[in-house]
Scaffold this motif. Structure first.
Motif, PDB file in Angstrom:
ATOM      1  N   ILE A 124       0.835  -1.207   0.000  1.00 11.10           N
ATOM      2  CA  ILE A 124       0.000   0.000   0.000  1.00 11.10           C
ATOM      3  C   ILE A 124       0.866   1.252   0.000  1.00 11.10           C
ATOM      4  O   ILE A 124       0.620   2.204  -0.758  1.00 11.10           O
ATOM      5  N   LEU A 133      -8.924   1.975  -2.177  1.00 12.89           N
ATOM      6  CA  LEU A 133      -8.656   0.777  -1.380  1.00 12.89           C
ATOM      7  C   LEU A 133      -9.834  -0.186  -1.301  1.00 12.89           C
ATOM      8  O   LEU A 133      -9.757  -1.175  -0.576  1.00 12.89           O
ATOM      9  N   TRP A 180     -14.258  -0.337   3.384  1.00 10.59           N
ATOM     10  CA  TRP A 180     -13.939  -0.435   4.798  1.00 10.59           C
ATOM     11  C   TRP A 180     -15.231  -0.749   5.541  1.00 10.59           C
ATOM     12  O   TRP A 180     -16.285  -0.180   5.237  1.00 10.59           O
ATOM     13  N   LYS A 205      -6.978  -0.542   6.942  1.00  5.70           N
ATOM     14  CA  LYS A 205      -7.170   0.574   6.013  1.00  5.70           C
ATOM     15  C   LYS A 205      -7.167   1.922   6.718  1.00  5.70           C
ATOM     16  O   LYS A 205      -6.703   2.920   6.153  1.00  5.70           O
TER      17      LYS A 205
END
Length: 235
Positions: free
Chosen positions: A187, A204, A207, A217
């Protein structure tokens, strides 16, 4: 620019949720006859869509809104002390970009990762057919970033390069190298790649509050969450 109002979408029947036990999920898919165009993909990423194989999708559950799209705005990111240590720990890795492929070396790494890190998930047991349909697509914006140490493959970040940023599709890595924190390093490296390419953000996926697998995250700050169709920044 394609008007999103002209696009067709289809919703699945309710099915077992992959993240929250005892929950039923519904998924909204872009019409599969729509060409996989990077401009459309970029626009849909702004409203919470992700790619899996040849499909663009997002959760569309009637009674649940737990899956929250997340992205990292690169211009505002500040590496904390732990992240700096992870970057330093992996400074010996060489990263190269390749076209998606199911080589013996890459698949063997993927299989070890799934078997040792995700034996309780819906991707277990791994198979080449599953790997191909999920990650190896002939799309001009899809790439494998290979992380190697002295030639040994340690990690692969499957990443889509879009006009508005990078979309982190999936990362798998050598489970025997836990001390390197390879998932987190991937990441951080992709964040740096967003900056090198002069793009805006690293997307990403979703979440979910209370989902242990998603906790990592929010270690990256600032993070932006899509709430009520508006990106909200958490510093």
């Amino acid at each position: 620019m394609t008007s999103l109002a002209r696009l067709k979408f289809y919703a699945t029947q309710p099915h077992d949720c992959s993240y929250l036990p005892e929950q039923q999920a519904t998924t909204l898919f872009l019409d599969p006859s729509q060409p996989m165009d990077e401009e459309v993909y970029a626009q849909l990423s702004e409203v919470g869509f992700r790619r899996s194989g040849d499909h663009l999708y997002r959760p569309h559950c009637q009674a649940c809104s737990a899956c929250v799209p997340a992205r990292l705005p690169v211009a505002a990111h500040v590496f904390n002390r732990q992240q700096k240590r992870i970057l330093k720990r992996n400074a010996d890795l060489e990263v190269t970009r390749s076209r998606p492929a199911c080589t013996d070396e890459i698949y063997a790494l993927y299989a070890r990762y799934i078997e040792q890190r995700h034996a309780d998930g819906d991707m277990y047991p791994p198979s080449r057919e599953q790997f191909m349909s999920f990650l190896v697509r002939d799309l001009p914006f899809s790439h494998f970033y290979e992380f190697r140490q002295a030639g040994q493959l340690l990690a692969v970040a499957v990443t889509d390069v879009l006009p508005n940023g990078l979309s982190a599709v999936y990362t798998f890595y050598e489970p025997e190298q836990a001390h390197r924190s390879l998932g987190r390093y991937a990441i951080l490296w992709q964040l740096e790649e967003v900056a090198r390419l002069e793009l805006d953000a690293l997307y990403l996926g979703y979440w979910i509050r209370g989902c242990r697998k998603m906790n990592y995250k929010t270690e990256y700050r600032p993070i932006e969450l899509l709430v009520n169709q508006r990106w909200v920044r958490l510093n």
